[in-house]
Design an enzyme around this catalytic site. Structure first.
Site, mmCIF file in Angstrom:
data_model
loop_
_atom_site.group_PDB
_atom_site.id
_atom_site.type_symbol
_atom_site.label_atom_id
_atom_site.label_comp_id
_atom_site.label_asym_id
_atom_site.label_seq_id
_atom_site.Cartn_x
_atom_site.Cartn_y
_atom_site.Cartn_z
ATOM 1 N N GLY A 1 33.056 32.018 28.897
ATOM 2 C CA GLY A 1 32.578 30.767 28.992
ATOM 3 C C GLY A 1 32.337 30.064 30.506
ATOM 4 C CG ASN B 1 35.658 38.319 29.809
ATOM 5 O OD1 ASN B 1 34.922 37.413 29.326
ATOM 6 N ND2 ASN B 1 36.795 38.579 29.690
ATOM 7 C CD GLU B 2 31.591 36.511 26.104
ATOM 8 O OE1 GLU B 2 31.232 37.171 26.898
ATOM 9 O OE2 GLU B 2 31.259 35.195 26.164
ATOM 10 C CG LEU C 1 34.366 29.467 24.746
ATOM 11 C CD1 LEU C 1 33.798 29.610 23.458
ATOM 12 C CD2 LEU C 1 33.803 28.223 25.246
HETATM 13 C C1 LIG Z 1 27.497 36.861 17.308
HETATM 14 C C2 LIG Z 1 28.211 35.614 17.875
HETATM 15 C C3 LIG Z 1 29.308 35.163 16.983
HETATM 16 C C4 LIG Z 1 30.198 34.315 18.054
HETATM 17 C C5 LIG Z 1 31.563 35.371 18.626
HETATM 18 C C6 LIG Z 1 32.275 34.300 19.400
HETATM 19 C C7 LIG Z 1 31.752 34.090 20.974
HETATM 20 C C8 LIG Z 1 32.779 33.083 21.558
HETATM 21 C C9 LIG Z 1 32.383 33.206 23.089
HETATM 22 C C10 LIG Z 1 33.558 33.278 23.986
HETATM 23 C C11 LIG Z 1 33.367 32.747 24.968
HETATM 24 C C12 LIG Z 1 34.645 32.692 25.693
HETATM 25 O O1 LIG Z 1 34.591 32.113 26.975
HETATM 26 S S1 LIG Z 1 35.912 33.620 25.396
HETATM 27 C C13 LIG Z 1 37.162 33.502 26.451
HETATM 28 C C14 LIG Z 1 37.228 34.476 27.641
HETATM 29 N N1 LIG Z 1 38.288 34.214 28.625
HETATM 30 C C15 LIG Z 1 38.704 35.283 29.167
HETATM 31 O O2 LIG Z 1 38.880 36.442 28.771
HETATM 32 C C16 LIG Z 1 39.970 35.026 30.254
HETATM 33 C C17 LIG Z 1 41.208 35.158 29.939
HETATM 34 N N2 LIG Z 1 42.250 35.014 31.244
HETATM 35 C C18 LIG Z 1 42.159 35.667 32.128
HETATM 36 O O3 LIG Z 1 41.378 36.658 32.320
HETATM 37 C C19 LIG Z 1 43.342 35.015 33.290
HETATM 38 O O4 LIG Z 1 44.068 34.240 32.529
HETATM 39 C C20 LIG Z 1 42.656 34.342 34.445
HETATM 40 C C21 LIG Z 1 41.493 33.193 34.208
HETATM 41 C C22 LIG Z 1 41.721 35.356 35.363
HETATM 42 C C23 LIG Z 1 43.579 33.617 35.087
HETATM 43 O O5 LIG Z 1 44.883 34.748 35.556
HETATM 44 P P1 LIG Z 1 46.009 34.038 36.008
HETATM 45 O O6 LIG Z 1 46.692 35.272 36.331
HETATM 46 O O7 LIG Z 1 45.750 33.106 37.149
HETATM 47 O O8 LIG Z 1 46.733 33.257 34.790
HETATM 48 P P2 LIG Z 1 47.443 33.617 33.664
HETATM 49 O O9 LIG Z 1 48.732 33.763 33.768
HETATM 50 O O10 LIG Z 1 46.495 34.934 33.057
HETATM 51 O O11 LIG Z 1 46.985 32.482 32.513
HETATM 52 C C24 LIG Z 1 48.005 31.110 32.591
HETATM 53 C C25 LIG Z 1 47.881 30.782 31.155
HETATM 54 O O12 LIG Z 1 46.447 30.626 30.391
HETATM 55 C C26 LIG Z 1 46.287 31.304 29.305
HETATM 56 N N3 LIG Z 1 44.963 31.475 29.356
HETATM 57 C C27 LIG Z 1 44.062 32.006 30.174
HETATM 58 N N4 LIG Z 1 42.717 32.135 29.953
HETATM 59 C C28 LIG Z 1 42.737 31.443 28.602
HETATM 60 C C29 LIG Z 1 42.056 30.993 27.694
HETATM 61 N N5 LIG Z 1 40.509 31.450 28.015
HETATM 62 N N6 LIG Z 1 42.104 30.420 26.687
HETATM 63 C C30 LIG Z 1 43.420 30.166 26.455
HETATM 64 N N7 LIG Z 1 44.280 30.601 26.980
HETATM 65 C C31 LIG Z 1 44.006 30.862 28.337
HETATM 66 C C32 LIG Z 1 47.087 32.630 29.577
HETATM 67 O O13 LIG Z 1 47.583 33.361 28.303
HETATM 68 C C33 LIG Z 1 48.523 32.048 29.984
HETATM 69 O O14 LIG Z 1 49.081 31.253 28.991
HETATM 70 P P3 LIG Z 1 50.715 31.006 29.037
HETATM 71 O O15 LIG Z 1 51.255 32.756 29.121
HETATM 72 O O16 LIG Z 1 51.091 30.577 27.770
HETATM 73 O O17 LIG Z 1 51.056 30.634 30.098
#
Ligand SMILES: CCCCCCCCC/C=C/C(=O)SCCNC(=O)CCNC(=O)[C@H](O)C(C)(C)COP(=O)(O)OP(=O)(O)OC[C@H]1O[C@@H](n2cnc3c(N)ncnc32)[C@H](O)[C@@H]1OP(=O)(O)O
Length: 208
Positions: free
Chosen positions: A60, A83-84, A15
């Site tokens: 997500g 990984n939430e 997400l």
């Molecule tokens: C009880 C129940 C109640 C409800 C409780 C609530 C429940 C909600 C459930 C949640 C579900 C989810 O999916 S939560 C989302 C979880 N997602 C994550 O943890 C992924 C985080 N991202 C990463 O680990 C990495 O970005 C990865 C995907 C491996 C790619 O790595 P890279 O090195 O190639 O790229 P990066 O440099 O890190 O990322 C490029 C840019 O994209 C951004 N970015 C990366 N992932 C992003 C994301 N998910 N959302 C927004 N922006 C993101 C980074 O900040 C950078 O932004 P700039 O610096 O500005 O360029």
């Protein structure tokens, strides 16, 4: 239907975290309803659905992959998992249900508490993905597998799929509004917003 990504190295980053950070309750509810509907359509799809996981697949992204009928992941450095908890948030009950249906209770309990992200080989060993192949082989492998699935009489396959998934789909269908409200309330807690803020900062720091 094959789910794949146009972004090299990322199947789906999950997400949009920025949608959950410093947003309004109304926007959070609308965001969550859109996610619920997308998932209900995918998990409940009559089509054969396959995930071509050619990159990272956290949170997500892992839900999307698990909601397909079959998963092929690229070997190498990519990770997949819910990984939430590492973000200070909690996987919703329907994310958990899908993982339970995929890898069973014990592995789900460990995976969710730890917010575990698995390598492709680890994911294969716990049944989170069905096959691991070199990156260039992911799409051809999916296409080959799809041919196998297409051999099965469609009506029989669809009835089987629907009956296997019905309980989990119905659980969300019956409480969509409550779930959306709970999400909006939970995500706007001060402690959760603080965790998300720190996580966003850590993603940005990693880049610099
Ligand atoms: C009880 C129940 C109640 C409800 C409780 C609530 C429940 C909600 C459930 C949640 C579900 C989810 O999916 S939560 C989302 C979880 N997602 C994550 O943890 C992924 C985080 N991202 C990463 O680990 C990495 O970005 C990865 C995907 C491996 C790619 O790595 P890279 O090195 O190639 O790229 P990066 O440099 O890190 O990322 C490029 C840019 O994209 C951004 N970015 C990366 N992932 C992003 C994301 N998910 N959302 C927004 N922006 C993101 C980074 O900040 C950078 O932004 P700039 O610096 O500005 O360029």
């Amino acid at each position: 239907m094959v789910l794949a990504s146009a972004a090299p190295g990322i199947f789906s980053a999950g997400l949009d975290i920025l949608e959950m950070y410093q947003s309004t309750p109304e926007r959070c509810v609308a965001f969550w309803r859109a996610l619920q509907d997308a998932w209900l359509n995918l998990y409940g799809s009559r089509l054969i659905t396959m995930a071509a996981i050619e990159g990272h697949s956290p949170a997500g992204g892992c839900l999307l992959a698990m909601s397909c009928d079959y998963r092929v992941m690229a070997e190498g450095k990519f990770q997949i998992g819910l990984n939430e908890t590492k973000l200070g948030i909690v996987a919703p009950f329907w994310f958990t249900d899908v993982m339970l249906n995929t890898i069973g209770h014990r592995e789900t309990e460990k995976a969710l508490q730890l917010g575990a992200l698995y390598s492709a080989q680890q994911a294969l060993s716990i049944g989170l993905v069905d096959k691991v192949v070199p990156l260039a082989e992911v799409m051809p492998t999916v296409e080959g597998e799809l041919k196998n699935w297409l051999q099965i009489p469609a009506a029989a396959r669809v009835i089987t799929k629907t009956s296997m998934r019905k309980a989990v789909l119905d659980r969300l269908r019956s409480q969509k509004e409550k779930d959306a409200q709970f999400f909006a309330d939970f995500i706007n807690r001060d402690s959760v917003q603080k965790s998300l803020g720190m996580y966003i900062a850590s993603l940005q720091k990693k880049k610099n």
